[in-house]
Structures are given as C-alpha cells and as structure tokens.
Motif scaffolding. Structure first.
Motif, PDB file in Angstrom:
ATOM      1  N   THR A 198     -25.375 -63.402 -21.004  1.00  0.00           N
ATOM      2  CA  THR A 198     -26.015 -62.489 -20.080  1.00  0.00           C
ATOM      3  C   THR A 198     -27.543 -62.599 -20.207  1.00  0.00           C
ATOM      4  O   THR A 198     -28.034 -63.021 -21.263  1.00  0.00           O
ATOM      5  CB  THR A 198     -25.587 -61.046 -20.389  1.00  0.00           C
ATOM      6  N   PRO A 199     -28.306 -62.220 -19.164  1.00  0.00           N
ATOM      7  CA  PRO A 199     -27.873 -61.680 -17.873  1.00  0.00           C
ATOM      8  C   PRO A 199     -27.234 -62.743 -16.975  1.00  0.00           C
ATOM      9  O   PRO A 199     -27.537 -63.930 -17.101  1.00  0.00           O
ATOM     10  CB  PRO A 199     -29.169 -61.143 -17.269  1.00  0.00           C
ATOM     11  N   LEU A 200     -26.358 -62.299 -16.085  1.00  0.00           N
ATOM     12  CA  LEU A 200     -25.625 -63.202 -15.210  1.00  0.00           C
ATOM     13  C   LEU A 200     -26.422 -63.505 -13.954  1.00  0.00           C
ATOM     14  O   LEU A 200     -27.193 -62.677 -13.479  1.00  0.00           O
ATOM     15  CB  LEU A 200     -24.290 -62.561 -14.826  1.00  0.00           C
ATOM     16  N   GLU A 203     -24.521 -66.033  -8.542  1.00  0.00           N
ATOM     17  CA  GLU A 203     -23.233 -66.674  -8.298  1.00  0.00           C
ATOM     18  C   GLU A 203     -22.157 -66.083  -9.194  1.00  0.00           C
ATOM     19  O   GLU A 203     -21.048 -65.773  -8.755  1.00  0.00           O
ATOM     20  CB  GLU A 203     -23.351 -68.182  -8.542  1.00  0.00           C
ATOM     21  N   ALA A 204     -22.480 -65.920 -10.462  1.00  0.00           N
ATOM     22  CA  ALA A 204     -21.522 -65.356 -11.417  1.00  0.00           C
ATOM     23  C   ALA A 204     -21.153 -63.925 -11.031  1.00  0.00           C
ATOM     24  O   ALA A 204     -19.982 -63.530 -11.097  1.00  0.00           O
ATOM     25  CB  ALA A 204     -22.095 -65.404 -12.821  1.00  0.00           C
ATOM     26  N   LYS A 205     -22.138 -63.131 -10.627  1.00  0.00           N
ATOM     27  CA  LYS A 205     -21.871 -61.753 -10.232  1.00  0.00           C
ATOM     28  C   LYS A 205     -20.946 -61.692  -9.034  1.00  0.00           C
ATOM     29  O   LYS A 205     -20.104 -60.791  -8.916  1.00  0.00           O
ATOM     30  CB  LYS A 205     -23.185 -61.030  -9.917  1.00  0.00           C
ATOM     31  N   SER A 206     -21.087 -62.656  -8.131  1.00  0.00           N
ATOM     32  CA  SER A 206     -20.248 -62.687  -6.939  1.00  0.00           C
ATOM     33  C   SER A 206     -18.784 -62.901  -7.309  1.00  0.00           C
ATOM     34  O   SER A 206     -17.888 -62.216  -6.811  1.00  0.00           O
ATOM     35  CB  SER A 206     -20.729 -63.801  -6.003  1.00  0.00           C
ATOM     36  N   LEU A 214     -12.481 -57.491 -10.801  1.00  0.00           N
ATOM     37  CA  LEU A 214     -12.694 -56.109 -11.223  1.00  0.00           C
ATOM     38  C   LEU A 214     -11.387 -55.471 -11.678  1.00  0.00           C
ATOM     39  O   LEU A 214     -11.355 -54.752 -12.685  1.00  0.00           O
ATOM     40  CB  LEU A 214     -13.314 -55.298 -10.087  1.00  0.00           C
ATOM     41  N   ASN A 215     -10.304 -55.735 -10.961  1.00  0.00           N
ATOM     42  CA  ASN A 215      -9.001 -55.204 -11.373  1.00  0.00           C
ATOM     43  C   ASN A 215      -8.613 -55.705 -12.756  1.00  0.00           C
ATOM     44  O   ASN A 215      -8.086 -54.950 -13.578  1.00  0.00           O
ATOM     45  CB  ASN A 215      -7.932 -55.617 -10.355  1.00  0.00           C
ATOM     46  N   LYS A 237     -21.262 -54.380 -17.025  1.00  0.00           N
ATOM     47  CA  LYS A 237     -22.579 -53.760 -16.850  1.00  0.00           C
ATOM     48  C   LYS A 237     -23.506 -54.656 -16.042  1.00  0.00           C
ATOM     49  O   LYS A 237     -24.223 -54.199 -15.146  1.00  0.00           O
ATOM     50  CB  LYS A 237     -23.201 -53.465 -18.218  1.00  0.00           C
ATOM     51  N   HIS A 238     -23.486 -55.955 -16.334  1.00  0.00           N
ATOM     52  CA  HIS A 238     -24.350 -56.896 -15.615  1.00  0.00           C
ATOM     53  C   HIS A 238     -23.822 -57.207 -14.223  1.00  0.00           C
ATOM     54  O   HIS A 238     -24.604 -57.473 -13.309  1.00  0.00           O
ATOM     55  CB  HIS A 238     -24.485 -58.186 -16.420  1.00  0.00           C
ATOM     56  N   VAL A 239     -22.518 -57.164 -14.055  1.00  0.00           N
ATOM     57  CA  VAL A 239     -21.932 -57.444 -12.742  1.00  0.00           C
ATOM     58  C   VAL A 239     -22.309 -56.360 -11.747  1.00  0.00           C
ATOM     59  O   VAL A 239     -22.702 -56.638 -10.610  1.00  0.00           O
ATOM     60  CB  VAL A 239     -20.394 -57.549 -12.846  1.00  0.00           C
TER      61      VAL A 239
END
Length: 443
Positions: A198-200, A203-206, A214-215, A237-239
């Motif tokens: 991290t931080p992401l 692209e990674a957050k997507s 998320l599930n 947290k970063h997402v």
C-alpha cells in the motif's frame, strides 16, 4: 586516514607464540575494499557505468536522493543500473576468511536484487496460471513475490514499479467469484502481499472495489483468523479511501458494518482499530445522499458504536483518540447519533476533557461534537448545556479562544459560550486544574 577494526581477544583463545594476552589487534582494511561513500568494508560491491565501484546500499541511497552523477568522477551516469562486481566481492570474502582468527566474519554472498525482466516474467506466469484456473500454482507464485518483497525495499519498489499490485488485485477479483471458499488459500496470500504494498494505485482499487471483491473481503472480516482480518482491513481502507460509491456498495453487503464494529469492540491490534475507524469515518462523514448515510448511522448506533467510542476515549492513545472523535462527530450530525450521545453519562465529561488535552485535531472534533449536541438540545432545563457547564466547558472554551484556534472552531466556540452563558447562573463550574497544565499559547 586508514579505517580499521579492533577485536578484543577472547579469554578462551589459544595462546600463540607464548603470548598470554593480545588485548587489541588492529587489522587495516585494504583501501580498494572500502566504499568511497561510506568508507566501510563493502558487503555488496557494484560498479557504475563510470567504472567506479561502490557498496550497493550506499550508491542506491545516493541515486534515490535524486543524484544522477558518479560521486567520485562527477560524470553523468548513462544508466542508473549497476553491475555486481563478483570478483571484488570474492576477494573481500577471502580476506575476511584469512582474518577470521581476529574476529572478522565472512561477508555472506548477497542476494541478487530483482530486475524488471524477472518481475514481468513472474507476472506473466501468474496471469497464465489464473487463466487455467490453477489456484495452487498462483498461490506458489504469489508466495514467491511475498518472499522477494520481504528481502529488501529495493525488491518491493521494483515489484510495485512493474505493475505487480494491479495484477494481484485482478487476481483477487477473479478468485473472489462465487464460490470463492475453495480459493481461500490463494486469496489470503494475495491479501497479505497487497497489505505490504500500500498505498494502492487506481487500477488496483478498481479491481478490489468490485462487488465480488468487496463481498469476499467482508467474508474474510467475519470468518478469517486474526492475521487475515488484519490484512483485509488494511487493504479495504485503501480501496475505499474517499470513494463514496464503493462505501455505499460496502454498506449494502450483509455483515459489513457488523464486521467493522466488531474490530472496534473486540480489537485485534491498534492497527486494525485505526483502519476500521477510518473506514467508518469515511462512511458517516461523506457528502453522499443524506438518506443513505442516515441509514448507515442508524445501523451503527443500533450496534452500540457510540457507547463503545465513549468508553475508548476514556483511555486511548492519541491517534485512536483523534479517529474515534472524528467518527463520533460524524455520527452526531444525525438525530439518531445525538440521541445515543444524550443518553450516555460519559458524553460531556469525556468530550470536555479532550479539549486542549490531546491535540489540535482532537480539540476541533470535541468542540464540534459539543456544539452539535448543545445546539440541538430541546430540554427546557438546559440538559447537556448544563452538563457541559458542570464539567468546565465554559472556562475551557475561553482558554481555547485565548490561546488560538482555527476560524471554523472559533465560530463554534463563540456560539457555544453564548449558549452556556445563558445557564451560568444556575451553577458554579467544576474545573480540573490539571487540564491546563503546561498549556502553551499558539503562535
């Protein structure tokens, strides 16, 4: 000046030449074994394009500081890549072995750091294994990435620079598709590596912010062991960060809010507590639809979050205190949150005590919460306003204005003083003089 090592002879050392004690033995390091930058014995000699050899750590520190010249020749480097000087390294190791009787340890052969080609090759193998749905093969490759990242910061930077985070995030989303229970091992390994990087990036957050990802993370938060839950909450947290859509999506997942509150009620570590508080703060402080946030606040208050936050605030370290107050400030923006705060006997004593005690941020949040509670007080007898007076709010606010604060808090403090002043004749304030010990005027 000649650098040297001094080694005190151990008492058990075999006597030589009839000498009973060699208390100090001086060994001079050959000049060409010393790094031109640190002047210490080189552990991993590398040669630059200018032909000068340095210790890898020293020259990489020099280059990372923004320098693009050779420290000795001052020539501009044609490439920032260095070449391992195996011959010199072997000579240094032989010298160490020859002098081991004087306590000089042999320098171990350094691991060759990662390069872009190796990273690209590993990532290609991961993508190929993922397409074949070979979870075990992917897990082995991810575990290898983990080992390489742990070896050195240089390896970690190389991995990040060559798109590793995005590939792993994509891999996580792929293996998160239902039923993901059969892929738990590889998913846990990916979460561990992502938490290290991290931080992401976007692209990674997507990938990690998708519904399937998320599930899966909510499932881990509710079902994983302590280490998995820790890695998961750090990644989450970063997402989420300040992405309102992702936060709303998370709140709709069954068990998501309960998992966040559980990490606060049953803390795993300060790190997980802080991460959970940050996520909740994003949720209750967002400028998204007030109706959506109000539903989230209602669910949090029904779970006893406000009561738990007030208990935490009685004795917690600075960082957690600031975050807990931030969450409480967001919750008290809504009627459901204020009603829970009104009903708790700890509310005013705890909030007033935090003013001018922890940090400027904690003071700002505390004043904001007290202001919200007093402004919305409906009781004719003064209710929380009188409580605030009883625990010394009036004098603290006067000191706050005297010693300086931001304009935003100054306005709230001034308005609070006016509200408190209307009830001052009803009682005398109780002030804890220790609250003002070592207080300094802001410049």
């Amino acid at each position: 000046m000649i650098s040297s090592w001094r080694k005190k002879r151990a008492t058990r050392q075999t006597k030589r030449d009839g000498l009973d004690d060699l208390s100090n033995v001086e060994i001079s390091i050959p000049r060409h074994f010393r790094c031109p930058i640190s002047l210490d014995l080189m552990k991993d000699p590398v040669t630059l394009s200018t032909g000068i050899t340095y210790d890898r750590h020293s020259i990489e520190t020099w280059i990372e500081a923004g320098n693009q010249t050779c420290p000795i020749t001052k020539q501009v480097l044609t490439t920032l890549e260095s070449t391992p000087n195996h011959t010199l390294r072997k000579m240094i190791q032989d010298w160490c072995v020859d002098n081991r009787s004087y306590g000089i340890e042999r320098i171990p052969t350094p691991r060759i750091p990662l390069n872009s080609h190796q990273v690209t090759e590993m990532l290609s193998k991961i993508v190929a294994a993922c397409r074949r749905d070979e979870a075990s093969a992917c897990q082995e490759l991810v575990a290898r990435i983990k080992r390489l990242a742990k070896e050195s910061e240089r390896n970690k930077r190389c991995l990040v620079a060559n798109g590793t985070v995005g590939v792993l995030a994509s891999l996580f989303e792929t293996f998160s598709k239902s039923p993901f229970e059969k892929n738990v091992a590889v998913l846990e390994e990916i979460l561990l590596v992502l938490s290290m990087m991290t931080p992401l990036d976007g692209e990674a957050k997507s990938f990690l912010g998708s519904t399937t990802s998320l599930n899966c993370m909510v499932w881990f938060l509710n079902s994983g062991d302590l280490s998995v839950r820790t890695n998961c909450i750090l990644v989450l947290k970063h997402v989420l960060s300040t992405d309102q859509k992702k936060m709303e999506e998370l709140s709709k997942i069954e068990g998501s809010l309960e998992a966040l509150v559980k990490l606060i009620k049953e803390p795993v570590s300060p790190t997980t507590t802080k991460a959970s508080l940050i996520i909740i703060y994003y949720m209750v402080s967002t400028s998204s639809s007030s109706r959506v946030v109000e539903k989230i606040v209602t669910r949090f208050t029904d779970m006893g979050l406000i009561e738990r936050l007030l208990e935490m605030l009685m004795d917690c370290e600075k960082s957690i205190c600031e975050k807990a107050l931030g969450v409480l400030d967001g919750l008290c923006l809504y009627k459901q949150g204020r009603e829970k705060a009104y009903a708790n006997a700890l509310t005013m004593p705890v909030l007033v005590k935090k003013i001018l005690r922890v940090s400027d941020l904690a003071t700002e949040f505390s004043v904001s919460i007290v202001w919200k509670l007093c402004k919305n007080e409906k009781r004719e007898d003064g209710g929380v306003i009188v409580e605030a007076l009883q625990v010394g709010a009036f004098q603290k606010l006067l000191l706050l204005l005297q010693f300086g604060c931001s304009d935003r808090i100054k306005d709230k403090a001034t308005e609070l003083l006016k509200m408190l002043n209307l009830h001052r004749d009803k009682l005398e304030e109780c002030i804890d003089s220790m609250d003002f010990k070592n207080l300094k005027r802001s410049s």
